[in-house]
Write an enzyme that holds these catalytic residues in place. Structure first.
Site, PDB file in Angstrom:
ATOM      1  N   HIS A   1       0.856  -1.229  -0.069  1.00  0.00           N
ATOM      2  CA  HIS A   1      -0.046   0.134  -0.386  1.00  0.00           C
ATOM      3  C   HIS A   1       1.079   1.144  -0.265  1.00  0.00           C
ATOM      4  O   HIS A   1       0.138   2.345  -0.323  1.00  0.00           O
ATOM      5  CB  HIS A   1      -0.798  -0.139   1.312  1.00  0.00           C
ATOM      6  CG  HIS A   1      -2.213  -0.729   1.055  1.00  0.00           C
ATOM      7  ND1 HIS A   1      -3.658  -0.165   0.384  1.00  0.00           N
ATOM      8  CD2 HIS A   1      -2.189  -2.046   1.353  1.00  0.00           C
ATOM      9  CE1 HIS A   1      -4.255  -1.305   0.475  1.00  0.00           C
ATOM     10  NE2 HIS A   1      -4.130  -2.754   1.267  1.00  0.00           N
TER      11      HIS A   1
ATOM     12  N   ASP B   1      -7.634  -1.905  -1.260  1.00  0.00           N
ATOM     13  CA  ASP B   1      -8.542  -2.844  -0.740  1.00  0.00           C
ATOM     14  C   ASP B   1      -9.828  -1.956  -1.253  1.00  0.00           C
ATOM     15  O   ASP B   1     -10.346  -0.691  -0.782  1.00  0.00           O
ATOM     16  CB  ASP B   1      -8.201  -2.776   1.032  1.00  0.00           C
ATOM     17  CG  ASP B   1      -6.991  -2.911   1.347  1.00  0.00           C
ATOM     18  OD1 ASP B   1      -6.490  -4.046   0.615  1.00  0.00           O
ATOM     19  OD2 ASP B   1      -6.048  -2.594   2.182  1.00  0.00           O
TER      20      ASP B   1
ATOM     21  N   GLU C   1      -6.485 -12.076   1.002  1.00  0.00           N
ATOM     22  CA  GLU C   1      -7.714 -11.672   1.396  1.00  0.00           C
ATOM     23  C   GLU C   1      -8.300 -11.021   0.202  1.00  0.00           C
ATOM     24  O   GLU C   1      -7.987 -10.935  -1.099  1.00  0.00           O
ATOM     25  CB  GLU C   1      -6.494 -10.183   1.596  1.00  0.00           C
ATOM     26  CG  GLU C   1      -5.970 -10.010   2.458  1.00  0.00           C
ATOM     27  CD  GLU C   1      -5.149  -8.750   3.153  1.00  0.00           C
ATOM     28  OE1 GLU C   1      -3.899  -8.387   4.260  1.00  0.00           O
ATOM     29  OE2 GLU C   1      -4.809  -7.646   2.462  1.00  0.00           O
TER      30      GLU C   1
END
Length: 236
Positions: free
Chosen positions: A133, A140, A203
């Protein structure tokens, strides 16, 4: 904790700037990390590299026939915010387990850190090992309907549990609404992969394009060992 396997991928920084997400994208606000007091300074969690935004627009277009849209949870993240959220997650897991973070046996502390780093990237200051990130190349997100109401994906973003694994409901078809959740996760994956993104192995909500994790995954999938990252750490 040891390095993630993708941090060995070389970075050939392309110099592309960060840019704000255009208003065509739904933002999930108030931003959860800012609400916790994460130290963003003058940075915004709704920034990405310009090329990543262009790819995100292609993914958004993929969803049009479904009447759905992307809902952005988090994008750019300074190293200080990564450190803050890793520490917050560790403390939260300690409390949930009935432990005092300041008085942990080494074995228990190690077990909790393993849980944390199964999902969170190490907040490394090494420019050759940036958290995804912090490169402006990772995002996300989830799905929302045409009115902007997020869809139930069978687990919350940042949830530290097996439900966060993308294929959880494929492997557990007897769970309540498993078929629905599996389908929604698959459509999100199809939308993002059609635009060139790679999904985080652990994820369902995390996708990246051009960072080390992205390059590492392509190497794993194709055997092409000459793929490098084009986005390294960027600071505002």
């Amino acid at each position: 904790m040891g390095d993630k396997p993708y941090t060995s991928i070389p970075i050939e920084e392309c110099g592309e700037p960060l840019a704000p997400l255009p208003p065509t994208f739904l933002r999930l606000e108030p931003h959860p990390y800012q609400s916790l007091g994460a130290p963003y300074g003058t940075a915004s969690p709704f920034y990405l590299r310009a090329g990543v935004i262009a790819a995100l627009e292609r993914a958004q277009a993929f969803l049009k026939p479904y009447g759905w849209q992307l809902a952005i949870f988090d994008a750019y993240r300074p190293i200080a915010v990564q450190q803050f959220m890793v520490a917050h997650t560790f403390a939260t897991l300690c409390r949930e387990g009935g432990h005092d973070p300041q008085q942990l046996e080494p074995a228990i502390a190690n077990q909790i850190w393993q849980q944390v780093y199964q999902f969170w990237a190490v907040p490394s200051l090494d420019p050759q090992k940036p958290p995804p990130h912090s490169t402006g190349a990772a995002v996300d997100l989830t799905l929302a309907d045409a009115e902007g109401c997020p869809l139930d994906m069978g687990g919350a973003i940042d949830e530290i549990s097996e439900r966060s694994f993308p294929d959880f409901y494929d492997r557990h078809p007897k769970q309540t609404n498993a078929a629905c959740f599996a389908r929604r996760r698959q459509i999100l994956y199809q939308a993002m992969s059609s635009a060139g993104f790679q999904r985080h192995p652990n994820e369902w909500w995390h996708f990246s394009l051009g960072d080390q994790l992205w390059a590492w995954q392509i190497r794993q999938q194709t055997g092409q060992q000459n793929i490098s990252a084009r986005y390294g750490r960027i600071a505002l």
